[in-house]
Design a protein around this motif. Structure first.
Motif, PDB file in Angstrom:
ATOM      1  N   THR A   1     -18.511   0.393 -66.498  1.00 46.14           N
ATOM      2  CA  THR A   1     -18.130  -0.270 -65.250  1.00 46.14           C
ATOM      3  C   THR A   1     -16.797  -0.995 -65.379  1.00 46.14           C
ATOM      4  O   THR A   1     -16.321  -1.289 -66.476  1.00 46.14           O
ATOM      5  CB  THR A   1     -19.163  -1.335 -64.824  1.00 46.14           C
ATOM      6  N   PHE A   2     -16.279  -1.312 -64.218  1.00 49.42           N
ATOM      7  CA  PHE A   2     -15.171  -2.254 -64.069  1.00 49.42           C
ATOM      8  C   PHE A   2     -15.481  -3.049 -62.817  1.00 49.42           C
ATOM      9  O   PHE A   2     -15.924  -2.478 -61.815  1.00 49.42           O
ATOM     10  CB  PHE A   2     -13.835  -1.523 -63.896  1.00 49.42           C
ATOM     11  N   TRP A   3     -15.277  -4.375 -62.881  1.00 45.76           N
ATOM     12  CA  TRP A   3     -15.457  -5.169 -61.668  1.00 45.76           C
ATOM     13  C   TRP A   3     -14.716  -6.493 -61.747  1.00 45.76           C
ATOM     14  O   TRP A   3     -14.430  -6.996 -62.820  1.00 45.76           O
ATOM     15  CB  TRP A   3     -16.913  -5.388 -61.316  1.00 45.76           C
ATOM     16  N   PHE A   4     -14.437  -6.991 -60.547  1.00 45.97           N
ATOM     17  CA  PHE A   4     -13.973  -8.364 -60.397  1.00 45.97           C
ATOM     18  C   PHE A   4     -15.237  -9.174 -60.116  1.00 45.97           C
ATOM     19  O   PHE A   4     -15.983  -8.844 -59.184  1.00 45.97           O
ATOM     20  CB  PHE A   4     -12.987  -8.498 -59.232  1.00 45.97           C
ATOM     21  N   PRO A   5     -15.546 -10.205 -60.891  1.00 44.70           N
ATOM     22  CA  PRO A   5     -16.798 -10.945 -60.695  1.00 44.70           C
ATOM     23  C   PRO A   5     -17.001 -11.474 -59.276  1.00 44.70           C
ATOM     24  O   PRO A   5     -18.136 -11.563 -58.805  1.00 44.70           O
ATOM     25  CB  PRO A   5     -16.694 -12.092 -61.700  1.00 44.70           C
ATOM     26  N   ASP A   6     -15.918 -11.787 -58.557  1.00 45.91           N
ATOM     27  CA  ASP A   6     -16.051 -12.369 -57.227  1.00 45.91           C
ATOM     28  C   ASP A   6     -16.023 -11.331 -56.102  1.00 45.91           C
ATOM     29  O   ASP A   6     -16.019 -11.695 -54.933  1.00 45.91           O
ATOM     30  CB  ASP A   6     -14.954 -13.414 -56.994  1.00 45.91           C
ATOM     31  N   ALA A   7     -16.025 -10.035 -56.429  1.00 50.24           N
ATOM     32  CA  ALA A   7     -15.954  -8.980 -55.413  1.00 50.24           C
ATOM     33  C   ALA A   7     -17.335  -8.377 -55.151  1.00 50.24           C
ATOM     34  O   ALA A   7     -18.182  -8.332 -56.050  1.00 50.24           O
ATOM     35  CB  ALA A   7     -14.994  -7.887 -55.861  1.00 50.24           C
ATOM     36  N   PRO A   8     -17.571  -7.880 -53.939  1.00 50.36           N
ATOM     37  CA  PRO A   8     -18.868  -7.279 -53.625  1.00 50.36           C
ATOM     38  C   PRO A   8     -19.037  -5.852 -54.165  1.00 50.36           C
ATOM     39  O   PRO A   8     -20.142  -5.350 -54.221  1.00 50.36           O
ATOM     40  CB  PRO A   8     -18.898  -7.270 -52.095  1.00 50.36           C
ATOM     41  N   HIS A   9     -17.936  -5.214 -54.554  1.00 54.43           N
ATOM     42  CA  HIS A   9     -18.001  -3.848 -55.076  1.00 54.43           C
ATOM     43  C   HIS A   9     -17.693  -3.818 -56.568  1.00 54.43           C
ATOM     44  O   HIS A   9     -17.107  -4.743 -57.120  1.00 54.43           O
ATOM     45  CB  HIS A   9     -17.010  -2.941 -54.338  1.00 54.43           C
ATOM     46  N   MET A  10     -18.094  -2.747 -57.190  1.00 49.81           N
ATOM     47  CA  MET A  10     -17.803  -2.487 -58.599  1.00 49.81           C
ATOM     48  C   MET A  10     -17.435  -1.025 -58.739  1.00 49.81           C
ATOM     49  O   MET A  10     -17.634  -0.233 -57.811  1.00 49.81           O
ATOM     50  CB  MET A  10     -19.029  -2.797 -59.462  1.00 49.81           C
ATOM     51  N   ASP A  11     -16.913  -0.661 -59.878  1.00 49.09           N
ATOM     52  CA  ASP A  11     -16.612   0.738 -60.176  1.00 49.09           C
ATOM     53  C   ASP A  11     -17.516   1.204 -61.300  1.00 49.09           C
ATOM     54  O   ASP A  11     -17.633   0.532 -62.330  1.00 49.09           O
ATOM     55  CB  ASP A  11     -15.151   0.895 -60.619  1.00 49.09           C
ATOM     56  N   LEU A  12     -18.155   2.346 -61.084  1.00 46.28           N
ATOM     57  CA  LEU A  12     -18.923   3.016 -62.132  1.00 46.28           C
ATOM     58  C   LEU A  12     -18.080   4.179 -62.646  1.00 46.28           C
ATOM     59  O   LEU A  12     -17.418   4.869 -61.854  1.00 46.28           O
ATOM     60  CB  LEU A  12     -20.245   3.557 -61.584  1.00 46.28           C
ATOM     61  N   THR A  13     -18.100   4.421 -63.942  1.00 50.55           N
ATOM     62  CA  THR A  13     -17.357   5.553 -64.483  1.00 50.55           C
ATOM     63  C   THR A  13     -18.025   6.854 -64.034  1.00 50.55           C
ATOM     64  O   THR A  13     -19.243   7.011 -64.144  1.00 50.55           O
ATOM     65  CB  THR A  13     -17.275   5.499 -66.020  1.00 50.55           C
ATOM     66  N   VAL A  14     -17.226   7.750 -63.497  1.00 53.95           N
ATOM     67  CA  VAL A  14     -17.754   9.023 -62.991  1.00 53.95           C
ATOM     68  C   VAL A  14     -18.479   9.780 -64.104  1.00 53.95           C
ATOM     69  O   VAL A  14     -19.549  10.352 -63.896  1.00 53.95           O
ATOM     70  CB  VAL A  14     -16.624   9.872 -62.367  1.00 53.95           C
ATOM     71  N   GLY A  15     -17.909   9.758 -65.310  1.00 55.11           N
ATOM     72  CA  GLY A  15     -18.518  10.489 -66.420  1.00 55.11           C
ATOM     73  C   GLY A  15     -19.865   9.954 -66.867  1.00 55.11           C
ATOM     74  O   GLY A  15     -20.602  10.644 -67.560  1.00 55.11           O
ATOM     75  N   SER A  16     -20.222   8.727 -66.475  1.00 55.56           N
ATOM     76  CA  SER A  16     -21.520   8.178 -66.870  1.00 55.56           C
ATOM     77  C   SER A  16     -22.651   8.611 -65.941  1.00 55.56           C
ATOM     78  O   SER A  16     -23.828   8.401 -66.263  1.00 55.56           O
ATOM     79  CB  SER A  16     -21.463   6.643 -66.943  1.00 55.56           C
ATOM     80  N   PHE A  17     -22.336   9.214 -64.804  1.00 53.54           N
ATOM     81  CA  PHE A  17     -23.385   9.745 -63.920  1.00 53.54           C
ATOM     82  C   PHE A  17     -24.027  10.959 -64.567  1.00 53.54           C
ATOM     83  O   PHE A  17     -23.348  11.764 -65.213  1.00 53.54           O
ATOM     84  CB  PHE A  17     -22.807  10.142 -62.562  1.00 53.54           C
ATOM     85  N   ASP A  18     -25.329  11.121 -64.380  1.00 54.38           N
ATOM     86  CA  ASP A  18     -26.015  12.304 -64.906  1.00 54.38           C
ATOM     87  C   ASP A  18     -25.506  13.582 -64.250  1.00 54.38           C
ATOM     88  O   ASP A  18     -25.505  14.637 -64.882  1.00 54.38           O
ATOM     89  CB  ASP A  18     -27.532  12.186 -64.699  1.00 54.38           C
ATOM     90  N   ASP A  19     -25.115  13.495 -62.999  1.00 52.71           N
ATOM     91  CA  ASP A  19     -24.589  14.655 -62.266  1.00 52.71           C
ATOM     92  C   ASP A  19     -23.248  14.275 -61.633  1.00 52.71           C
ATOM     93  O   ASP A  19     -23.180  14.020 -60.429  1.00 52.71           O
ATOM     94  CB  ASP A  19     -25.594  15.101 -61.206  1.00 52.71           C
ATOM     95  N   PRO A  20     -22.184  14.227 -62.421  1.00 55.29           N
ATOM     96  CA  PRO A  20     -20.894  13.758 -61.905  1.00 55.29           C
ATOM     97  C   PRO A  20     -20.153  14.778 -61.053  1.00 55.29           C
ATOM     98  O   PRO A  20     -19.138  14.458 -60.447  1.00 55.29           O
ATOM     99  CB  PRO A  20     -20.100  13.455 -63.181  1.00 55.29           C
ATOM    100  N   TRP A  21     -20.647  15.987 -60.958  1.00 53.57           N
ATOM    101  CA  TRP A  21     -19.914  17.098 -60.342  1.00 53.57           C
ATOM    102  C   TRP A  21     -19.670  16.919 -58.855  1.00 53.57           C
ATOM    103  O   TRP A  21     -18.746  17.514 -58.314  1.00 53.57           O
ATOM    104  CB  TRP A  21     -20.643  18.420 -60.600  1.00 53.57           C
TER     105      TRP A  21
END
Length: 147
Positions: free
Chosen positions: A80-100
């Motif tokens: 992940t990447f996130w700003f602690p005070d933001a409502p959204h975060m980023d998940l790494t695409v490659g960490s999804f079981d089905d990133p396609w």
């Protein structure tokens, strides 16, 4: 259309479920992401923090005065990447079981991109199962190729 997707780290210690509404993702080329991953860019899916449920919370690294990165301290997978005070975060695409399903729709941190790495599709390509040195090692150790 909302879909629940799963993902996690390479060793399986950290797992998550995320409710995803679309296929949009982006590539970040900033120097912090390059250093955090050892790559020239990283693919992220932005998602509301409330739409991610962790079976086990990721380990956190305060990567700057304004942001945190989630990862697995056992296998090192960036998650992940996130700003602690933001409502959204980023998940790494490659960490999804089905990133396609995800498609890149934008670039971030373009001041640091390596232009030669943006379109590598014309380069020669080979499959993992076509590399006899890799196949032999997997077969000798576990009797099959990884998923």
């Amino acid at each position: 259309m909302a879909e629940e997707m799963t993902g996690g780290c390479q060793c399986g210690r950290i797992r998550y479920r995320a409710t995803v509404d679309d296929d949009e993702a982006y590539l970040c080329h900033c120097r912090m992401c390059q250093r955090a991953t050892g790559g020239v860019s990283i693919a992220f899916k932005s998602i509301a923090k409330t739409r991610v449920a962790w079976e086990r919370e990721p380990d956190l690294y305060r990567s700057s005065p304004i942001a945190e990165r989630g990862f697995c301290s056992t296998c090192g997978t960036p998650l992940t990447f996130w700003f602690p005070d933001a409502p959204h975060m980023d998940l790494t695409v490659g960490s999804f079981d089905d990133p396609w399903r995800f498609k890149p729709t934008s670039h971030s941190g373009s001041e640091s991109w390596h232009r030669d790495w943006l379109d590598t599709s014309p380069l020669p390509a080979s499959r993992t199962d076509e590399n006899p040195n890799v196949v032999r090692r997997w077969m000798d150790k576990v009797g099959k190729l990884p998923d």
